[in-house]
Scaffold this motif. Structure first.
Motif, short mmCIF file in Angstrom:
data_model
loop_
_atom_site.label_atom_id
_atom_site.label_comp_id
_atom_site.label_asym_id
_atom_site.label_seq_id
_atom_site.Cartn_x
_atom_site.Cartn_y
_atom_site.Cartn_z
N TYR A 237 82.21 81.37 114.67
CA TYR A 237 82.58 81.13 116.07
C TYR A 237 81.48 80.37 116.79
O TYR A 237 81.75 79.46 117.58
CB TYR A 237 82.86 82.45 116.78
N SER A 443 86.10 90.53 123.67
CA SER A 443 87.11 91.31 122.94
C SER A 443 87.68 90.55 121.76
O SER A 443 88.10 91.15 120.76
CB SER A 443 88.23 91.71 123.90
N TYR A 444 87.69 89.22 121.84
CA TYR A 444 88.29 88.44 120.75
C TYR A 444 87.51 88.58 119.45
O TYR A 444 88.04 88.38 118.36
CB TYR A 444 88.39 86.97 121.13
N THR A 447 88.87 91.52 117.40
CA THR A 447 90.16 91.16 116.82
C THR A 447 89.99 90.25 115.62
O THR A 447 90.68 90.40 114.60
CB THR A 447 91.03 90.48 117.88
N ALA A 448 89.07 89.29 115.73
CA ALA A 448 88.85 88.35 114.63
C ALA A 448 88.31 89.07 113.39
O ALA A 448 88.71 88.76 112.27
CB ALA A 448 87.88 87.26 115.06
#
Length: 568
Positions: A237, A443-444, A447-448
């Motif tokens: 990321y 928060s992502y 999830t990832a």
């Protein structure tokens, strides 16, 4: 290997170790030398990579030498050519730094003087008699000149064997940017990283149990798989957000400690501030009380504090002394290069990119450092916006004082770098303005990681460091337009909004007629052209209220009668 690219712009050529050379000698006064910093380094950029602070130094010195105006000066009944006064140098360099995205408008005149002193110490400039090596320079009429040759700083060259080993680690799998599973993990130091039974393993157990539930043929997810997945996800990321082809020149994957990320993601208060299990690593109680006092000034919850003239200044000095006495900066020496490289994203059109990148990088910090950074940024941000805060310095405002005081304890290099103060001030200024977004938990990311481990469990990927994990963030930027087009769009947009306001007044049926007439009359006075466009004739205006147009009769022009004189 392809050179790094910068999101939203072009990567300018920097100075590599082999390119460091002597700058050209001084030119005659007025010979193609610009009168200001226009056309200098404000339109250029130093691409991401190691030793970025050194490359910025070389760029600043080169731009200063190429652009600083030279002319004749008289001093002590003597004339000197091709020179400049210290005050002129401060003026020119001050404008250059403020217009450069790497430093920004927060640069002060005093910081510019400090940089010129370093120029004198490093023989970028010399006094009119050829003396250099000291820092004897003030904002006055003292004369200086450029030496025949101003040496640029040489970039350190890494050992060939170290670079070879590093390249081998990065090229084991062509389909993956990082083969993280094959890299040895480093045991984190004692940074208060004590995972409690409730929070430390909560996230890992939930992920593992969820993947093992109702799955007989699926692969078992180990603790090591979870940690490597966290390392891989945050790096991929970060690479995507920065828009670079590789993170090799920015950060070593071994520097990423999954345990720190996982702790910072889960052990937080309702406000997102890290909670330490080991209180011995926390800030002392007296420091927390002092920070709480100034952050909530004058509505401090602790009513036992004394109130005397200068009390708030004493409290501020107490807090500053604590942070300045820390053995290393809050962003750590280890991540210095990483944060310095992100400083090149700190531009208006890349603000969102910088926020997302800093949000991920701050998750890499040891939990005690992240907690101190969160509390410090919250305090100085509130203080700088508090209009009731008493003056803490005789010559500086609150915001400038916060940046000047705490920049060094937030970011600095283990080995003194000449641009440390300016770079740190730029970063602290940005952190102050965006601390809520940067220091919150994304928060992502959780999830990832869960999705990536699900791929691993189902056999879609063999190792935690393989494959593309999830839809990665993409960024698009506005196309740059000319100043004339901007002015035209600004006018048209403003007129459209005002015309819409007029229509709302006209169509408002609940508005009394008398009040509507009053508002329309006021609107006509403020925006006559827009009003005339909407009501070109008196008939169209009268139709709004159902009135007959009143046409004023032209006044008769009566000629004055001539009187004849009665005298002969």
């Amino acid at each position: 290997m392809a050179g790094p690219t910068v999101v939203g712009g072009r990567a300018a050529a920097g100075f590599s170790g082999a390119e460091c050379r002597l700058a050209p000698p001084c030119r005659a006064p007025g010979a193609d030398r610009p009168s200001g910093p226009v056309g200098g380094m404000e339109n250029q950029g130093v691409p991401p990579g190691p030793y970025r602070a050194t490359r910025l130094w070389n760029e600043v010195t080169t731009s200063f030498r190429a652009g600083m105006p030279l002319r004749k000066h008289r001093q002590h009944f003597k004339k000197y050519g091709n020179c400049f006064t210290a005050g002129e140098a401060v003026d020119w360099l001050y404008d250059l730094l403020r217009n450069n995205s790497n430093f920004g408008p927060e640069v002060t005149r005093q910081q510019t003087i400090q940089l010129l002193r370093k120029f004198l110490k490093n023989h970028v400039i010399e006094d009119i008699k050829g003396k250099w090596g000291s820092e004897n320079l003030d904002d006055n009429s003292q004369l200086f000149r450029f030496p025949a040759n101003s040496p640029l700083k040489t970039l350190p060259r890494r050992h060939p064997e170290l670079r070879k080993n590093r390249i081998e680690n990065f090229s084991k799998d062509k389909d993956s940017i990082f083969k993280l599973r094959n890299l040895s993990r480093r045991t984190p130091k004692k940074h208060g990283l004590h995972f409690s039974q409730e929070n430390a393993e909560k996230m890992n157990c939930e992920i593992i149990n969820e993947h093992q539930e109702n799955s007989v043929d699926n692969r078992e997810i180990s603790q090591k798989d979870v940690e490597e997945a966290w390392r891989y996800v945050i790096l991929i990321y970060l690479q995507t957000i920065l828009g670079v082809s590789s993170l090799e020149e920015v950060i070593n994957p071994k520097q990423v400690i999954p345990q720190c990320i996982m702790y910072n993601m889960t052990n937080t208060s309702k406000h997102g501030v890290v909670i330490l299990q080991d209180k011995s690593d926390d800030l002392p109680h007296w420091v927390l009380s002092a920070m709480k006092c100034l952050a909530n000034w004058p509505r401090s919850n602790d009513m036992n504090n004394p109130t005397y003239v200068g009390f708030e200044r004493d409290v501020f000095r107490t807090i500053a002394d604590y942070f300045l006495d820390l053995p290393e900066p809050l962003l750590t020496f280890e991540y210095y290069e990483l944060f310095v490289n992100i400083l090149g994203l700190l531009q208006p059109h890349l603000e969102r990119v910088a926020i997302d990148a800093l949000q991920l990088c701050c998750l890499l910090l040891p939990p005690p450092n992240r907690r101190r950074l969160q509390l410090l940024m919250r305090m100085i941000s509130r203080m700088s916006q508090n209009v009731d805060m008493p003056q803490l310095h005789d010559a500086m405002g609150t915001r400038s004082l916060m940046i000047h005081t705490f920049s060094r304890c937030v970011l600095r290099c283990a080995e003194e770098v000449d641009l440390d103060e300016l770079l740190a001030a730029r970063l602290v200024s940005f952190l102050m303005d965006h601390q809520q977004e940067i220091l919150q938990v994304p928060s992502y990311l959780q999830t990832a990681v869960e999705k990536h481990l699900d791929y691993l469990r189902k056999g879609h990927i063999k190792n935690p460091g393989d494959g593309v994990i999830a839809p990665l963030p993409t960024y698009s930027y506005c196309k740059q337009i000319s100043a004339q087009e901007f002015d035209e769009q600004k006018v048209s947009t403003s007129q459209a909004a005002v015309a819409e306001l007029l229509e709302n007044i006209i169509k408002n049926k609940s508005l009394p007629v008398k009040e509507k007439r009053k508002k329309l009359k006021q609107f006509q006075k403020e925006y006559p052209l827009i009003y005339q466009k909407r009501f070109p004739t008196s008939e169209s205006e009268a139709a709004l209220f159902g009135d007959k147009p009143t046409i004023k009769q032209p006044m008769l022009i009566l000629r004055k009668p001539k009187f004849c004189s009665l005298r002969y």
